[in-house]
Design an enzyme around this catalytic site. Structure first.
Site, PDB file in Angstrom:
ATOM      1  N   CYS A   1       0.809  -1.223   0.000  1.00 44.54           N
ATOM      2  CA  CYS A   1       0.000   0.000   0.000  1.00 44.54           C
ATOM      3  C   CYS A   1       0.843   1.276   0.000  1.00 44.54           C
ATOM      4  CB  CYS A   1      -0.958  -0.003   1.191  1.00 44.54           C
ATOM      5  SG  CYS A   1      -2.037  -1.452   1.233  1.00 44.54           S
TER       6      CYS A   1
ATOM      7  N   HIS B   1      -3.111   7.069   2.128  1.00 42.39           N
ATOM      8  CA  HIS B   1      -3.580   5.779   1.627  1.00 42.39           C
ATOM      9  C   HIS B   1      -4.995   5.551   2.137  1.00 42.39           C
ATOM     10  CE1 HIS B   1      -4.090   1.593   0.886  1.00 42.39           C
ATOM     11  NE2 HIS B   1      -3.846   1.216   2.126  1.00 42.39           N
TER      12      HIS B   1
ATOM     13  N   ASN C   1     -10.110  -0.146  -0.201  1.00 40.18           N
ATOM     14  CA  ASN C   1      -8.653  -0.091  -0.140  1.00 40.18           C
ATOM     15  C   ASN C   1      -8.106  -0.688  -1.435  1.00 40.18           C
ATOM     16  OD1 ASN C   1      -5.923  -0.523   0.314  1.00 40.18           O
ATOM     17  ND2 ASN C   1      -6.174  -1.275   2.401  1.00 40.18           N
TER      18      ASN C   1
END
Length: 329
Positions: free
Chosen positions: A123, A256, A286
């Site tokens: 990520c 993020h 996500n």
């Protein structure tokens, strides 16, 4: 001899792409219920802030998602793919073991010859990739870079584990980064700590024609949450220190997009009003390395982020990895 003027890099254009298949929490809950797994829209929103996500169709790869995102960024920059001399793709879900997704994307763009490679920092991948591209442009090794985050996380989810499968989605985001006489990217700070690898990982691999280990995502949510909140504040302050800026100089925070509570917690620690926090996790879930460039493109195209704004990008992910970039857009 006259010294050469400093060389910097700036974002020239942004782009993004989401696969057409959109699943709301209710859609996903119904899918899981068919397998005896209970969850609900309320349960997911309360814990994550996620309302929907996009999943790629069978056979659609990370390079497939990256292609329209790359084209959109090139168009925004007023450039063609032939003008790019560096392609970096951040991904944890590559098309194949090798060659890199970046080289496959290069071919799909119809160009050849320029450097192309992948970065794997989960990520945090886009922040890592952007930092590498910035360094190569500053050194003169490249002049115009295409930097992309692209993921098909739906392929590695365990749909028997409601604590993880509801969190993730697929998508791609891209930027064109170009050499400039004026600073664009002001500072970056990257870190990793492999001692925490077990709290977020996909521990499978391929050997002898077989999958060895478990090829599905595993996460200790509480451990990730605790670690993420702490490191995101520290890395943001480290980047500000490097750039000689303060929290008050940040116009937009684009973290993020993992969990709304982590994002809001970071904003509060930086004393930033929540209306300066760019949020797309509610509609995208996500998307790992794609989440920051996706959110940046949404913010740019909606008119929120404008030329001259100071933007903080920061990510944290499996590895454990984390990092931040401060830039003048």
């Amino acid at each position: 001899m006259t010294a050469s003027p400093p060389r910097y890099s700036r974002i020239l254009g942004t782009g993004s792409y989401l696969p057409p298949k959109r699943l709301t929490n209710a859609d996903l809950a119904a899918q899981l219920a068919a397998d005896g797994i209970e969850t609900s829209d309320e349960w997911i929103i309360e814990r994550t802030g996620i309302r929907a996500r996009h999943f790629a169709d069978e056979g659609v790869t990370a390079s497939d998602l990256a292609l329209p995102a790359a084209r959109a960024a090139l168009e925004a920059a007023g450039m063609t793919a032939e003008q790019i001399d560096l392609i970096i793709v951040a991904t944890s879900t590559p098309d194949m073991i090798f060659p890199s997704t970046a080289t496959l994307l290069q071919h799909k763009l119809g160009v050849h010859g320029c450097a192309a490679f992948d970065v794997q920092a989960v990520c945090s991948g886009f922040v890592y990739a952007l930092t590498v591209a910035d360094s190569m442009i500053k050194s003169g090794a490249a002049s115009k870079a295409l930097v992309i985050g692209s993921e098909v996380f739906s392929r590695i989810l365990d749909f028997k584990d409601r604590t993880t499968c509801v969190l993730f989605g697929d998508g791609a985001g891209a930027v064109v980064l170009g050499a400039s006489k004026e600073p664009g990217i002001l500072a970056a700070d990257l870190h990793a700590d492999g001692r925490h690898a077990n709290i977020l990982c996909t521990p499978g691999t391929v050997a002898g024609g077989k999958v060895i280990g478990d090829p599905l995502l595993k996460m200790d949510g509480q451990a990730v949450f605790k670690l993420a909140v702490g490191v995101l504040e520290k890395v943001a302050r480290a980047v500000l220190d490097k750039a000689g800026r303060s929290e008050a100089d940040i116009d937009w925070l684009i973290p993020h997009q993992a969990n709304i509570r982590i994002m809001q917690g970071t904003a509060k620690k930086l004393k930033m009003p929540l209306d300066k926090l760019i949020v797309t996790v509610d509609e995208h879930g996500n998307t790992s390395a794609a989440s920051i460039p996706l959110a940046l493109d949404v913010a740019v195209r909606s008119g929120k982020v404008r030329r001259g704004d100071t933007v903080m990008l920061e990510g944290v992910g499996g590895g454990f990895t984390w990092g931040a970039v401060l830039l003048d857009f």
